[in-house]
Design a protein around this motif. Structure first.
Motif, short mmCIF file in Angstrom:
data_model
loop_
_atom_site.label_atom_id
_atom_site.label_comp_id
_atom_site.label_asym_id
_atom_site.label_seq_id
_atom_site.Cartn_x
_atom_site.Cartn_y
_atom_site.Cartn_z
N UNK A 62 0.86 -1.19 0.00
CA UNK A 62 0.00 0.00 0.00
C UNK A 62 0.89 1.23 0.00
N UNK A 71 2.48 -5.35 3.03
CA UNK A 71 1.43 -6.04 3.80
C UNK A 71 1.53 -7.55 3.69
N UNK A 72 2.16 -8.04 2.63
CA UNK A 72 2.27 -9.48 2.46
C UNK A 72 3.45 -9.78 1.55
N UNK A 96 4.08 -3.72 7.45
CA UNK A 96 2.75 -4.02 7.97
C UNK A 96 2.60 -5.48 8.34
N UNK A 97 3.41 -6.34 7.72
CA UNK A 97 3.30 -7.78 8.01
C UNK A 97 3.97 -8.16 9.33
N UNK A 98 4.65 -7.21 9.97
CA UNK A 98 5.14 -7.45 11.33
C UNK A 98 4.23 -6.71 12.31
N UNK A 99 4.02 -7.27 13.49
CA UNK A 99 3.16 -6.58 14.46
C UNK A 99 3.78 -5.24 14.87
N UNK A 100 2.94 -4.26 15.19
CA UNK A 100 3.42 -2.90 15.46
C UNK A 100 4.57 -2.86 16.47
N UNK B 48 -3.95 -5.81 12.28
CA UNK B 48 -3.53 -6.60 13.44
C UNK B 48 -4.58 -6.52 14.53
N UNK B 53 -2.29 -11.54 13.18
CA UNK B 53 -2.43 -10.90 11.89
C UNK B 53 -3.83 -11.14 11.34
N UNK B 55 -5.73 -10.87 7.90
CA UNK B 55 -5.37 -10.67 6.49
C UNK B 55 -6.14 -11.65 5.63
#
Lengths: 115, 115
Positions: A62, A71-72, A96-100, B48, B53, B55
């Motif tokens: 994104x 994101x992926x 985004x694919x890792x937690x905040x 999240x 996740x 998704x």
């Protein structure tokens, strides 16, 4: 605006390259989604392998407020590194694919302090 | 061409309606992908929920050679029926989410004999 155009070109280049890996299964296709209005971009595998549904996103980016969000990524390509090689600064890339809570430790954009 | 425009409008209406169900989880967003060039359309949940996740694609349509393909639907809406109510003939709707051998028995488009 020029920056967003550049980021869009980088993303589309990576996704188009990925989508060229055509499946050897005739009932599975790679689908590119480019939505430059909402700034969502991805490539998916969609189809059937015999009686098994094949349906998943391979790579997804994104653009949000001048930043690229990954994101992926189910490939073995380091897409963050690929973007950096294309001239995108690390701090403009968010995982985004890792937690905040992990993002401040990735070397990439830190959603806690940067956004 | 007019027919494709109509089908595109039907698809976008269903997806926009679906995307309005905003998540109550602040870290999850509904993402609309409209790609009228490649004729792929979907709505996803991305984000999240704590350390988990989120998704997945909620609803996904393609237009191929004047036909609508339903590739994914995780809602309780009968999207085939919704398209029929919007004026799409049953034989122009293909259930990509069912395996090919089942399609002749669904009452919808039969990929074996129609395409």
């Amino acid at each position: 605006m020029e920056k967003i155009e550049h980021y869009r070109t980088c993303i589309e280049t990576l996704l188009e390259r990925e989508s060229r890996y055509q499946s050897q299964r005739e009932d599975v296709e790679s689908q590119l989604f480019f939505d430059p209005v909402r700034h969502h971009y991805q490539v998916m595998w969609v189809g059937w392998q015999g009686l098994k549904r094949v349906y998943h996103t391979v790579m997804h980016f994104d653009i949000r407020e001048d930043k690229i969000w990954i994101q992926q990524n189910t490939t073995d390509l380091d897409v963050g590194e690929a973007l950096v090689e294309m001239g995108v600064p690390k701090e403009d890339i968010f995982l985004g694919l890792h937690p905040p809570y992990k993002r401040p430790y990735t070397g990439y954009g830190d959603s806690v302090t940067n956004s």
